[in-house]
Design a protein around this motif. Structure first.
Motif, short mmCIF file in Angstrom:
data_model
loop_
_atom_site.label_atom_id
_atom_site.label_comp_id
_atom_site.label_asym_id
_atom_site.label_seq_id
_atom_site.Cartn_x
_atom_site.Cartn_y
_atom_site.Cartn_z
N GLN A 4 0.83 -1.21 0.00
CA GLN A 4 0.00 0.00 0.00
C GLN A 4 0.86 1.26 0.00
N GLU A 5 1.97 1.23 -0.75
CA GLU A 5 2.86 2.37 -0.74
C GLU A 5 2.34 3.48 -1.63
N PRO A 6 2.51 4.73 -1.22
CA PRO A 6 2.12 5.84 -2.07
C PRO A 6 3.15 6.08 -3.16
N GLY A 7 2.73 6.75 -4.19
CA GLY A 7 3.68 7.19 -5.19
C GLY A 7 4.20 8.56 -4.81
N PRO A 8 4.95 9.23 -5.73
CA PRO A 8 5.44 10.56 -5.45
C PRO A 8 4.27 11.51 -5.22
N ASP A 9 4.51 12.56 -4.41
CA ASP A 9 3.44 13.50 -4.18
C ASP A 9 3.28 14.42 -5.39
N ALA A 10 2.36 15.38 -5.27
CA ALA A 10 2.01 16.21 -6.42
C ALA A 10 3.20 17.01 -6.93
N SER A 11 4.16 17.35 -6.05
CA SER A 11 5.30 18.15 -6.50
C SER A 11 6.29 17.32 -7.29
N GLY A 12 6.19 15.99 -7.17
CA GLY A 12 7.12 15.12 -7.87
C GLY A 12 8.45 14.97 -7.19
N ARG A 13 8.61 15.58 -6.00
CA ARG A 13 9.90 15.53 -5.33
C ARG A 13 9.93 14.57 -4.17
N ARG A 14 8.89 13.78 -3.98
CA ARG A 14 8.92 12.76 -2.94
C ARG A 14 8.77 11.40 -3.60
N LEU A 15 9.50 10.42 -3.06
CA LEU A 15 9.59 9.10 -3.67
C LEU A 15 9.05 8.05 -2.73
N SER A 16 8.50 6.98 -3.30
CA SER A 16 8.08 5.84 -2.49
C SER A 16 9.31 5.05 -2.04
N THR A 17 9.09 4.13 -1.12
CA THR A 17 10.20 3.31 -0.64
C THR A 17 10.84 2.54 -1.78
N ARG A 18 10.02 1.95 -2.64
CA ARG A 18 10.56 1.18 -3.75
C ARG A 18 11.37 2.06 -4.69
N GLN A 19 10.87 3.26 -4.99
CA GLN A 19 11.61 4.15 -5.88
C GLN A 19 12.93 4.57 -5.24
N ALA A 20 12.90 4.86 -3.93
CA ALA A 20 14.13 5.23 -3.23
C ALA A 20 15.13 4.09 -3.25
N ALA A 21 14.64 2.86 -3.01
CA ALA A 21 15.53 1.70 -3.01
C ALA A 21 16.16 1.50 -4.39
N ASP A 22 15.36 1.66 -5.43
CA ASP A 22 15.90 1.49 -6.79
C ASP A 22 16.98 2.52 -7.10
N LEU A 23 16.76 3.77 -6.69
CA LEU A 23 17.75 4.80 -6.95
C LEU A 23 19.05 4.56 -6.18
N LEU A 24 18.92 4.03 -4.96
CA LEU A 24 20.09 3.77 -4.13
C LEU A 24 20.76 2.45 -4.45
N GLY A 25 20.04 1.58 -5.17
CA GLY A 25 20.59 0.27 -5.47
C GLY A 25 20.64 -0.65 -4.28
N VAL A 26 19.65 -0.52 -3.37
CA VAL A 26 19.60 -1.35 -2.16
C VAL A 26 18.22 -1.97 -2.03
N LYS A 27 18.05 -2.80 -1.01
CA LYS A 27 16.74 -3.39 -0.72
C LYS A 27 15.87 -2.36 0.02
N PRO A 28 14.54 -2.49 -0.07
CA PRO A 28 13.67 -1.58 0.69
C PRO A 28 13.97 -1.57 2.19
N GLU A 29 14.33 -2.74 2.73
CA GLU A 29 14.64 -2.80 4.15
C GLU A 29 15.82 -1.89 4.50
N THR A 30 16.78 -1.78 3.56
CA THR A 30 17.95 -0.95 3.81
C THR A 30 17.59 0.52 3.84
N VAL A 31 16.57 0.91 3.05
CA VAL A 31 16.12 2.30 3.09
C VAL A 31 15.66 2.66 4.50
N TYR A 32 14.89 1.76 5.13
CA TYR A 32 14.43 2.02 6.49
C TYR A 32 15.59 1.99 7.49
#
Length: 421
Positions: A4-32
């Motif tokens: 149930q993760e949200p996508g980026p907000d209306a400004s386009g400058r916030r990322l979901s956990t999955r998007q953040a993980a993909d950009l960092l090249g890590v697992k979602p757990e590592t983002v947390y």
């Protein structure tokens, strides 16, 4: 946590956990994990279970991780929850495990411990291989071990024997593959020979399992239980990045010689959550046999706030495949029948309200409790067996960039400057 993760907000400058993980090249757990360490901030979105992350923060962290990786300080995973270690030794998948791609249970059923060790080290099968210990290293190890108090535990004896072997080897700092393999082939039988004998075992052509039996049991070696011991050694030779194996790889990353790397592994084995767990299961089985039922024994374990030893494994949903293989062999050992029945009683009783299954510690306990061995015998079996796996991982680590196993601490103390105390 991640659905149930949200996508980026209306400004386009916030990322979901999955998007953040993909950009960092890590697992979602590592983002947390980054959030918990203060390296990222997050914002919970009302009505969902997910969080969003500032895109600028993510991009800055990605740049920082790339710089650290280029400077030799480790990549993104090194700074997160846990480092990822590439290995070609063992794969654990779908309640089975494999040594260099070959089913480990089938391998142990058809080959001796020495043959499985060679397969793990080289990827080649050397049938009929036997490990021999040099006289000088055996004598040094026996003298060192013989000077220890009688109550000394297995890990301490093996650690002292390993150090004694090291000081007799002037070539111990040679980390080439051939030299390390030569060390492994002599260290393991030396460790066995250094242990105090209980019954005479030395004869030409004796397998490592036959020689070890005489150090563990007061009973003469019989073919069937010795075969179980040999299979147990082969099954326990490696199990991916267990705690002791990680310690070995850290030592090897610092270019410690193989004796020192093995010593690091032996230091971790002594923990009751690792190599010593079989001794706890051994005592549990003796208690069940004495009282005639697992019910009251398990009740007392739970009342004391202890986990029931010998049950469950976080890497397997069902029964540990090593336990299953050993139980099948122990069923053909008449002396093991009472302890085997007690183990199954423990498993049935504990599984009434939770899907708990036997692990290899319980199977080892059946062997040790039914064959005239002390509770600490399983720790000896585990450590001797795992030495071969530690060498395999040390060999891999010697081929990697040195000092790569270097995570960074997340300082939580008072901020400087502070006055002198």
């Amino acid at each position: 946590m991640l659905d149930q993760e949200p996508g980026p907000d209306a400004s386009g400058r916030r990322l979901s956990t999955r998007q953040a993980a993909d950009l960092l090249g890590v697992k979602p757990e590592t983002v947390y994990a980054y959030v918990s360490r203060g390296r990222l901030s997050s914002r919970r979105v009302p009505g969902t279970r997910g969080s969003t992350f500032d895109a600028d923060e993510i991009e800055a962290l990605a740049r920082s991780n790339r710089r650290e990786g280029q400077a030799g300080g480790g990549g993104a995973e090194d700074r997160g929850a846990a480092p990822a270690v590439r290995t070609g030794v063992t794969l654990i998948e779908d309640d089975r495990f494999y040594f260099r791609g070959v089913d480990a249970v089938e391998l142990a059923a058809r080959h001796s411990y020495e043959e499985v060790a060679e397969w793990l080290w080289t990827g080649r099968m050397r049938t009929g291989v036997a490990f021999d210990a040099p006289r000088a290293s055996v004598e040094a190890a026996r003298r060192a071990v013989g000077a220890l108090p009688d109550h000394t535990g297995p890990a301490d004896r093996l650690r002292v024997a390993t150090i004694a072997c090291a000081v007799t080897d002037p070539l111990r700092f040679d980390l080439s593959e051939d030299a390390v393999l030569g060390t492994a082939r002599t260290l393991i039988p030396t460790l066995v020979a250094a242990l105090p004998p209980k019954v005479p075992t030395h004869r030409d052509g004796a397998s490592l399992a036959q020689r070890l039996w005489g150090r563990l049991s007061w009973r003469p070696a019989a073919e069937s239980p010795v075969h179980v011991l040999d299979t147990a050694l082969a099954l326990l030779v490696d199990h991916d990045l267990a705690a002791s194996t990680l310690a070995v790889r850290v030592a090897a990353s610092a270019r410690a010689h193989p004796y020192a790397a093995v010593s690091a592994g032996l230091g971790v084995v002594e923990g009751h959550l690792h190599g010593a767990a079989g001794g706890l299961a051994h005592r549990l089985l003796l208690d069940v046999l004495d009282r005639g039922s697992a019910g009251p024994v398990i009740a007392e374990e739970l009342r004391a706030g202890r986990r029931v030893p010998g049950l469950g494994h976080r890497l397997y949903r069902g029964e540990d495949p090593r336990a299953r293989a050993l139980f099948a062999l122990l069923a053909d050992v008449p002396a093991a029948a009472p302890a085997l029945a007690a183990a199954r009683d423990v498993e049935r009783t504990a599984a009434r309200h939770a899907p708990l299954h036997a692990n290899v510690d319980l199977a080892l306990a059946v062997l040790t409790a039914s064959c005239g061995m002390e509770p600490s015998a399983s720790e000896t079996v585990f450590a001797i067996a795992r030495t071969a796996g530690w060498i395999a991982h040390a060999l891999e680590e010697y081929g990697e960039r040195p000092l790569r196993m270097r995570p960074s601490g997340h300082y939580v103390g008072p901020r400087p400057p502070r006055p002198l105390p």
